[in-house]
Write a protein that holds these residues in place. Structure first.
Motif, PDB file in Angstrom:
ATOM      1  N   GLY A  13     -60.098 -44.136  27.533  1.00  0.00           N
ATOM      2  CA  GLY A  13     -60.086 -42.997  26.604  1.00  0.00           C
ATOM      3  C   GLY A  13     -60.188 -41.637  27.277  1.00  0.00           C
ATOM      4  O   GLY A  13     -60.111 -40.615  26.606  1.00  0.00           O
ATOM      5  N   LEU A  14     -60.343 -41.603  28.606  1.00  0.00           N
ATOM      6  CA  LEU A  14     -60.425 -40.319  29.322  1.00  0.00           C
ATOM      7  C   LEU A  14     -59.107 -40.074  30.077  1.00  0.00           C
ATOM      8  O   LEU A  14     -58.685 -40.920  30.871  1.00  0.00           O
ATOM      9  CB  LEU A  14     -61.600 -40.345  30.306  1.00  0.00           C
ATOM     10  N   TYR A  15     -58.479 -38.938  29.812  1.00  0.00           N
ATOM     11  CA  TYR A  15     -57.163 -38.619  30.386  1.00  0.00           C
ATOM     12  C   TYR A  15     -57.199 -37.265  31.090  1.00  0.00           C
ATOM     13  O   TYR A  15     -57.958 -36.372  30.691  1.00  0.00           O
ATOM     14  CB  TYR A  15     -56.094 -38.548  29.285  1.00  0.00           C
ATOM     15  N   PHE A  16     -56.327 -37.089  32.083  1.00  0.00           N
ATOM     16  CA  PHE A  16     -56.181 -35.796  32.776  1.00  0.00           C
ATOM     17  C   PHE A  16     -54.697 -35.431  32.785  1.00  0.00           C
ATOM     18  O   PHE A  16     -53.865 -36.268  33.157  1.00  0.00           O
ATOM     19  CB  PHE A  16     -56.703 -35.889  34.218  1.00  0.00           C
ATOM     20  N   ILE A  17     -54.395 -34.192  32.388  1.00  0.00           N
ATOM     21  CA  ILE A  17     -52.984 -33.752  32.386  1.00  0.00           C
ATOM     22  C   ILE A  17     -52.865 -32.328  32.952  1.00  0.00           C
ATOM     23  O   ILE A  17     -53.844 -31.583  32.980  1.00  0.00           O
ATOM     24  CB  ILE A  17     -52.366 -33.793  30.953  1.00  0.00           C
ATOM     25  N   GLY A  18     -51.671 -31.999  33.391  1.00  0.00           N
ATOM     26  CA  GLY A  18     -51.400 -30.633  33.854  1.00  0.00           C
ATOM     27  C   GLY A  18     -51.935 -30.347  35.246  1.00  0.00           C
ATOM     28  O   GLY A  18     -52.085 -31.241  36.093  1.00  0.00           O
ATOM     29  N   GLU A  19     -52.245 -29.095  35.452  1.00  0.00           N
ATOM     30  CA  GLU A  19     -52.560 -28.601  36.799  1.00  0.00           C
ATOM     31  C   GLU A  19     -53.862 -29.150  37.377  1.00  0.00           C
ATOM     32  O   GLU A  19     -54.087 -29.092  38.587  1.00  0.00           O
ATOM     33  CB  GLU A  19     -52.609 -27.074  36.748  1.00  0.00           C
ATOM     34  N   VAL A  20     -54.731 -29.663  36.547  1.00  0.00           N
ATOM     35  CA  VAL A  20     -55.993 -30.229  37.044  1.00  0.00           C
ATOM     36  C   VAL A  20     -55.732 -31.442  37.950  1.00  0.00           C
ATOM     37  O   VAL A  20     -56.563 -31.804  38.788  1.00  0.00           O
ATOM     38  CB  VAL A  20     -56.917 -30.589  35.841  1.00  0.00           C
ATOM     39  N   LEU A  21     -54.542 -32.030  37.787  1.00  0.00           N
ATOM     40  CA  LEU A  21     -54.181 -33.200  38.597  1.00  0.00           C
ATOM     41  C   LEU A  21     -53.809 -32.793  40.023  1.00  0.00           C
ATOM     42  O   LEU A  21     -53.402 -31.654  40.264  1.00  0.00           O
ATOM     43  CB  LEU A  21     -52.966 -33.898  37.973  1.00  0.00           C
ATOM     44  N   ASP A  22     -53.888 -33.747  40.906  1.00  0.00           N
ATOM     45  CA  ASP A  22     -53.448 -33.520  42.284  1.00  0.00           C
ATOM     46  C   ASP A  22     -51.916 -33.646  42.349  1.00  0.00           C
ATOM     47  O   ASP A  22     -51.377 -34.505  43.049  1.00  0.00           O
ATOM     48  CB  ASP A  22     -54.128 -34.546  43.203  1.00  0.00           C
ATOM     49  N   ILE A  23     -51.243 -32.807  41.567  1.00  0.00           N
ATOM     50  CA  ILE A  23     -49.775 -32.760  41.563  1.00  0.00           C
ATOM     51  C   ILE A  23     -49.401 -31.283  41.520  1.00  0.00           C
ATOM     52  O   ILE A  23     -49.739 -30.594  40.560  1.00  0.00           O
ATOM     53  CB  ILE A  23     -49.177 -33.462  40.314  1.00  0.00           C
ATOM     54  N   THR A  24     -48.752 -30.815  42.569  1.00  0.00           N
ATOM     55  CA  THR A  24     -48.432 -29.382  42.622  1.00  0.00           C
ATOM     56  C   THR A  24     -46.939 -29.188  42.782  1.00  0.00           C
ATOM     57  O   THR A  24     -46.335 -29.721  43.718  1.00  0.00           O
ATOM     58  CB  THR A  24     -49.166 -28.720  43.805  1.00  0.00           C
ATOM     59  N   GLY A  25     -46.376 -28.436  41.875  1.00  0.00           N
ATOM     60  CA  GLY A  25     -44.933 -28.209  41.903  1.00  0.00           C
ATOM     61  C   GLY A  25     -44.570 -26.985  42.726  1.00  0.00           C
ATOM     62  O   GLY A  25     -45.379 -26.076  42.916  1.00  0.00           O
TER      63      GLY A  25
END
Ligand SMILES: Cc1cc2nc3c(=O)[nH]c(=O)nc-3n(C[C@H](O)[C@H](O)[C@H](O)COP(=O)(O)OP(=O)(O)OC[C@H]3O[C@@H](n4cnc5c(N)ncnc54)[C@H](O)[C@@H]3O)c2cc1C
Length: 377
Positions: free
Chosen positions: A343-355
Motif C-alpha cells: 500500500g506504500l508507493y513512490f512516484i515522480g522525482e522522489v525516485l532514483d530516476i533522473t531524466g
C-alpha cells in the motif's frame, strides 16, 4: 474517515495520479497554498511536457524499471490527455504548451478526482493495523494506500522538502546519494572571463567523463554573470562529480580554415565576435590573422577546440531543475509499490530516476503516476 488513497504532494505526479484514479476516495495533501508551483516554472513558463522520443536511455537509473514505467504512457498519450491545449514541437523534439504552463496546471486541476488539501505539510507517516496514518502539522489523515509524490529537493522556493526521503527511511527503504542536477556551474578564477560574456549563447560540444563512461552533449551553452549554463551544460551536470569538463567551442569548424586564413581571428571563427575578443583579451592576445601568432599563442587559440576546466561547483539545489538520486527502485515492485510495505508507493522525482533535459522529467512524473493509477483502479 479513511481514504482509499492519500497522495503527498500536488505537483506533476500527484496531480496526474489524482486525475487518473476513478471511483475512489482520494485526497492530496499539499504543503503550499496552491498546486503545481514547479509546473508553472517549467520550460521557462511554457512547460516542456514531453519529448517525441522518450526511452529508458534518457534516464539515469536502473533501466529495467524505467522501461516498465514508460510502457504505460507514450508521448502521444500525454498530448491526448492534454488535447484541449495546443503544443508546439521545438528544438530537440520537445513539446511546449502554446498557452503556457498555467493552462497545463489548470487542466490537471480541472480533471481532478481527488480532494486537494492545501497548507498541509506532511511531517511523518506510519502504518497501524493496515491503515496509514499521515501527520501534518495540525491534522491526522488516514488511508488504505499512501502515495509519496513529494518530489526532490530542487528549488526549495517552490515547495521542495525532504519528506519523501524521510518517509522512505521510516519504512526502511534506502536512498541513493542525492545531488542537484540539471544545474548551472559556477567557475574558478581562470574562467572568470566567462562572466564578461554574460548573455552570450553559442553552440558547442560539452564532454564529461564519470567513472563509467564519457558523455557528450551538442547543444547551446550560455554564459551568465555568475558562470556557465545552457542545455549542454545542464545535461553535463547530471554526470559531474567535481572533475573537469571539456568544451569544443568550434564543433563544426575545421582547423584547416584557421591555418589558411589571412583575416583577423574574430572574422574567421564562426563564433560571436564578443566571445572571440574576450577570449583573446583574457589570454593577453590581439585580434590578428592566425599565422601571425607564435606557436605558443596558436596552442592557446586551439584550446577553443577542447577547452578544459574544472567548474568551481554547481548552483546547488536552490537552482537545480531536478534532484539526482533518491528512493532506490530495487525496494519497489513493478507497480512502484514498496516490496516490504503493502500500500506504500513512490512516484515522480522522489525516485532514483533522473531524466535529461527535454521534457523527460515531467514525462516520468506522469508515467509513474499512471503506473500506480492503473494498479490501484
Ligand atoms: C525551474 C524548473 C523548470 C523545469 N522545467 C521542466 C520542463 O520544462 N520539463 C520537464 O520535463 N521537467 C522540468 N522540470 C522538472 C520537473 O518540473 C520535475 O521533475 C517534476 O515537477 C517532478 O514532479 P513531482 O510530482 O515528482 O514533484 P513536484 O512537481 O516537485 O511536486 C511535489 C509537490 O509536493 C509538495 N510537497 C513537498 N513536501 C511536502 C510535504 N512535506 N507535505 C506536503 N506536500 C509537500 C510540493 O510543494 C510540490 O507541490 C523543471 C524543474 C524546475 C525546478
Amino acid at each position: 474517515m479513511i481514504y482509499d488513497v492519500i497522495i503527498v504532494g500536488a505537483g506533476a505526479s500527484g496531480l496526474f495520479l489524482g486525475a487518473n484514479l476513478k471511483g475512489k476516495k482520494v485526497a492530496i495533501l499539499e504543503k503550499n497554498s496552491s498546486a503545481g508551483k514547479k509546473i508553472l516554472a517549467s520550460g521557462g513558463g511554457r512547460c516542456n511536457i514531453t519529448n517525441r522520443f522518450v526511452s529508458a536511455k534518457n534516464y539515469l537509473c536502473e533501466q529495467k524499471i524505467v522501461e516498465q514505467i514508460l510502457k504505460v504512457l507514450t508521448p502521444d498519450q500525454i498530448l491526448k490527455f492534454f488535447s484541449e491545449l495546443k503544443f508546439s514541437e521545438q528544438k530537440q523534439n520537445q513539446f511546449f504548451c502554446d498557452s503556457g504552463a498555467k493552462s497545463v496546471l489548470n487542466l490537471l486541476l480541472k480533471r481532478q478526482n481527488a480532494d486537494i488539501f492545501y497548507n498541509k505539510e506532511v511531517t511523518s507517516a506510519k502504518k497501524v493495523d493496515e491503515i496509514f496514518e499521515i501527520l501534518t502539522k495540525d491534522e491526522k489523515f488516514r488511508a488504505k494506500n499512501l502515495v509519496i509524490a513529494s518530489g526532490g529537493l530542487s528549488y526549495k522556493s517552490l515547495g521542495a522538502s525532504d519528506i519523501g526521503y524521510k518517509i522512505a527511511g521510516e519504512f526502511g527503504l534506502e536512498l541513493s546519494p542525492i545531488s542537484p542536477a540539471l544545474v548551472s556551474f559556477s567557475v574558478q578564477k581562470d574562467e572568470f572571463w566567462f562572466k564578461e560574456l554574460s548573455g552570450v549563447s553559442l553552440r558547442a560540444d560539452v564532454e564529461i567523463s564519470d567513472k563509467n563512461d564519457n558523455h557528450k552533449f551538442s547543444d547551446n551553452v550560455l554564459f551568465t554573470h555568475r558562470g556557465i549554463s545552457g542545455p549542454a551544460i545542464l545535461n553535463a551536470s547530471l554526470f559531474w562529480q567535481k572533475g573537469r569538463i571539456y568544451i569544443n567551442f568550434l564543433p563544426r569548424f575545421s582547423e584547416k580554415n584557421l591555418i589558411n586564413g589571412k583575416k583577423q581571428l574574430s572574422s574567421v571563427l564562426p563564433l560571436p565576435k564578443r566571445f572571440v575578443l574576450e577570449f583573446l583579451r583574457n589570454f593577453g592576445l590581439k585580434d590578428k590573422a592566425f599565422y601571425e601568432f607564435s606557436d605558443d599563442e596558436k596552442r592557446t587559440i586551439k584550446r577553443l577546440l577542447a577547452y578544459e576546466f574544472a567548474p568551481a561547483g554547481t548552483f546547488g539545489f536552490e537552482r537545480a531543475e531536478v534532484t539526482k538520486g533518491g528512493v532506490k527502485t530495487e525496494f519497489l515492485d513493478e507497480n512502484l509499490q514498496c516490496k516490504s510495505i503493502k500500500g506504500l508507493y513512490f512516484i515522480g522525482e522522489v525516485l532514483d530516476i533522473t531524466g535529461m533535459l527535454g521534457g523527460y522529467n515531467l514525462h516520468l512524473a506522469f508515467a509513474s503516476a499512471l503506473k500506480v493509477a492503473k494498479y490501484l483502479r
